[in-house]
Write a protein that holds these residues in place. Structure first.
Motif: not given
Length: 105
Positions: A23, A33-35, A37, A50-53, A56
């Protein structure tokens, strides 16, 4: 990801074929970041999900309708000759947010 769409600053998330991540941020050296994968590797290909908050990348909840962010995807395949594939070509340097594509909500 250029979350504030200033076309100057961005956050970068790098994931390789084994799921190792990096990151980086042009603004915040402690960006964490909060994610989530998931990487799948098979003969001849690999995929990453990928799912990212939202928080973030600077949002409080989902983006409002009409909001835009800068975004790009890149694949780097190091071999005898480097292979770079990008959603929005940034020419010789992937860290050029003024050339990123746009996601509109």
């Amino acid at each position: 990801i250029d979350g504030d769409f200033d076309r100057k600053t961005f956050n970068q998330l790098i994931i390789n074929t084994t799921g190792v991540t990096l990151e980086a941020s042009t603004e915040n050296t402690s960006w964490n970041p909060k994610y989530v994968q998931a990487v799948d590797k098979a003969a001849g290909y690999w995929t990453v999900e990928i799912s990212i908050d939202w928080e973030s990348i600077g949002f409080t909840g989902a983006p409002a309708s009409g909001r835009r962010i800068g975004f790009n995807l890149m694949r780097n395949r190091p071999r005898k000759t480097e292979e770079y594939l990008q959603w929005c070509p940034t020419r010789t340097d992937a860290r050029r947010p003024h050339l990123f594509g746009q996601l509109a909500f």
